[in-house]
Design a protein around this motif. Structure first.
Motif, PDB file in Angstrom:
ATOM      1  N   CYS A  53     -26.471  37.296  36.698  1.00 46.89           N
ATOM      2  CA  CYS A  53     -27.003  36.312  37.647  1.00 46.89           C
ATOM      3  C   CYS A  53     -27.977  37.022  38.583  1.00 46.89           C
ATOM      4  CB  CYS A  53     -25.853  35.688  38.447  1.00 46.89           C
ATOM      5  SG  CYS A  53     -26.403  34.642  39.800  1.00 46.89           S
ATOM      6  N   CYS A  86     -23.995  29.872  37.209  1.00 52.72           N
ATOM      7  CA  CYS A  86     -23.151  31.005  37.583  1.00 52.72           C
ATOM      8  C   CYS A  86     -21.816  30.524  38.167  1.00 52.72           C
ATOM      9  CB  CYS A  86     -23.894  31.862  38.601  1.00 52.72           C
ATOM     10  SG  CYS A  86     -22.883  33.156  39.329  1.00 52.72           S
ATOM     11  N   ASN A 129     -19.892  31.949  40.028  1.00 55.95           N
ATOM     12  CA  ASN A 129     -19.690  32.465  41.382  1.00 55.95           C
ATOM     13  C   ASN A 129     -20.573  31.746  42.404  1.00 55.95           C
ATOM     14  OD1 ASN A 129     -18.764  34.249  43.435  1.00 55.95           O
ATOM     15  ND2 ASN A 129     -20.626  35.464  43.165  1.00 55.95           N
ATOM     16  N   CYS A 130     -21.914  31.740  42.187  1.00 57.94           N
ATOM     17  CA  CYS A 130     -22.822  31.212  43.215  1.00 57.94           C
ATOM     18  C   CYS A 130     -23.532  29.944  42.767  1.00 57.94           C
ATOM     19  CB  CYS A 130     -23.830  32.273  43.626  1.00 57.94           C
ATOM     20  SG  CYS A 130     -25.105  32.569  42.383  1.00 57.94           S
ATOM     21  N   CYS A 189     -26.561  36.666  42.528  1.00 54.76           N
ATOM     22  CA  CYS A 189     -25.373  37.369  43.047  1.00 54.76           C
ATOM     23  C   CYS A 189     -24.964  38.565  42.187  1.00 54.76           C
ATOM     24  CB  CYS A 189     -24.199  36.406  43.203  1.00 54.76           C
ATOM     25  SG  CYS A 189     -23.408  35.955  41.657  1.00 54.76           S
TER      26      CYS A 189
HETATM   27 ZN   LIG Z   1     -24.387  34.133  40.805  1.00 52.79          ZN
END
Ligand SMILES: [Zn+2]
Length: 416
Positions: A224, A242, A244-245, A227
């Motif tokens: 990514c 992603c 996560n983000c 992040c």
């Molecule tokens: Zn990310």
């Protein structure tokens, strides 16, 4: 160690059939020798590197409480039938013994370590604990390739952890993951190695692979851009953005897996009835985690990222020797000085290879030194002796330093 006595030979010309840079360099420099596809011998130089990697891994596993054991390679078919993997695991090596009895050659050891734990775990008081081994594994890879990056027989460290609660397993898993990152840093591949989200198997959503970026790798990972989270192909297919983000801008890179960690949960404790009695008297299945690293593959991976067009550049932590001494002239004066230095370093427990070969030119010796990749090169010649000095050069750097004989030990000790 005298180079004239070392069991190895170097080859100058590139190996046309080499499948990767590490395969080419490690073979030509006399670290490894191929017996057949996916099966290698480690020669003295290669074995020294392997042992250094092994010791770094062992120390790190002991740091997270791992107790070292040694489990059998030869395993009963029944255990593999019990987990369903006798038929489902396509890389499983099956061998026939007398009376047509069948066995598995261990590709991994859940089928041994789970019934073993059952003999010793009864109560919550027996948990948690973790055991590990460093041992040969067998996998019937159809496409064994890229030298020691993908082999059929290989040394592996596998650690298994056993827990009473999910929270305890989760905490240990995080600790092991941090230790893996530290370990990869110690052996010189930390900057290129990404903890990579991958599919988790049956009992957890995700597991983690440690992927090192290299063109020789067979895996593709997506990083990514926002992040820096890395995810593998299967996860990328499930999650276009992603996890996560939620970003959707990825960079795709080729990589090789240098380690993996899994939360096994109760996947193997169920078939082997590995249970414990809780504080309130209830029977519960033990939760497990497993954590693997292939040693030979790690050695190949280090060479993939640490070499130049002349040869290998070993990080000091895993190098077969710290110092390589070369005498330029073959006369008595230079020889005497080099022999004295060699003895002196040995006394100080500095690992040193002395190129004492009389049938080689200085050019050939320098060429071999670059190919072998020992971190520090010391050159002694009539010219340096006039100054009571030696030349010191770090492999992979251009700078040559003239160092007084009286100072060399002190300098080497700061560099080791
Ligand atoms: Zn990310």
């Amino acid at each position: 160690m005298l180079q004239s006595k070392l069991f190895y030979k170097t080859t100058k010309n590139k190996n046309a059939s080499a499948e990767s840079v590490s395969h080419d360099l490690l073979t030509r420099a006399g670290y490894i020798d191929q017996l057949m596809a996916g099966v290698y011998s480690f020669l003295p130089l290669g074995f020294r590197v392997l042992k250094n990697i092994e010791n770094i891994i062992r120390k790190n596993m002991q740091d997270i409480g791992g107790q070292e054991i040694l489990l059998p390679v030869l395993q009963p078919k029944e255990n593999w039938v019990k987990t369903g993997r006798w038929d489902s695991l396509d890389i499983l090596f099956k061998v026939k013994g007398g009376g047509d009895k069948e066995y598995a050659l261990g590709p991994t050891h859940e089928e041994v370590v789970s019934p073993l734990a059952k003999k010793f775990v009864f109560s919550y008081k027996d948990l948690p604990f973790s055991v590990f081994q460093i041992q040969t594994k067998f996998r019937d890879e159809l496409r064994a390739k890229s030298g020691i990056l993908r082999t059929r027989e290989f040394l592996m460290k596998d650690l298994y952890s056993f827990h009473a609660t999910q929270a305890d397993l989760d905490a240990y898993y995080q600790k092991a993951s941090k230790t893996y990152e530290k370990l990869f840093k110690e052996i010189g591949i930390g900057k290129l190695t990404y903890r990579t989200l991958s599919s988790g198997g049956s009992f957890s959503k995700y597991s983690d692979e440690f992927q090192m970026l290299t063109e020789a790798g067979e895996d593709i990972i997506s990083i990514c851009k926002k992040c820096k989270l890395a995810i593998n192909k299967e996860i990328k297919a499930e999650n276009p953005s992603c996890p996560n983000c939620k970003g959707d801008d990825f960079e795709e890179k080729k990589a090789v897996e240098v380690g993996n960690i899994f939360k096994l949960g109760i996947k193997y404790s169920m078939p082997f009835e590995l249970k414990f009695t809780d504080r309130d008297g209830h029977d519960k299945p033990v939760l497990m985690g497993c954590y693997g690293i292939g040693l030979g593959r790690l050695m190949g991976a280090i060479v993939e990222v640490s070499h130049d067009d002349k040869g290998i550049i070993w990080p000091k932590s895993v190098a077969p020797f710290l110092v390589h001494i070369i005498g330029v002239e073959n006369n008595a004066k230079v020889k005497k000085a080099v022999q004295k230095l060699h003895t002196q370093l040995q006394k100080e427990n500095i690992e040193v290879l002395y190129d004492d070969r009389e049938n080689k030119t200085v050019g050939e010796k320098f060429g071999d030194a670059d190919l072998l990749g020992i971190p520090l090169r010391i050159v002694v010649s009539e010219k340096t002796l006039k100054e009571n000095s030696v030349e010191l050069k770090e492999r992979g750097k251009d700078k040559v330093q003239l160092v007084k004989m009286s100072q060399i030990l002190k300098i080497l000790n700061t560099k080791s």
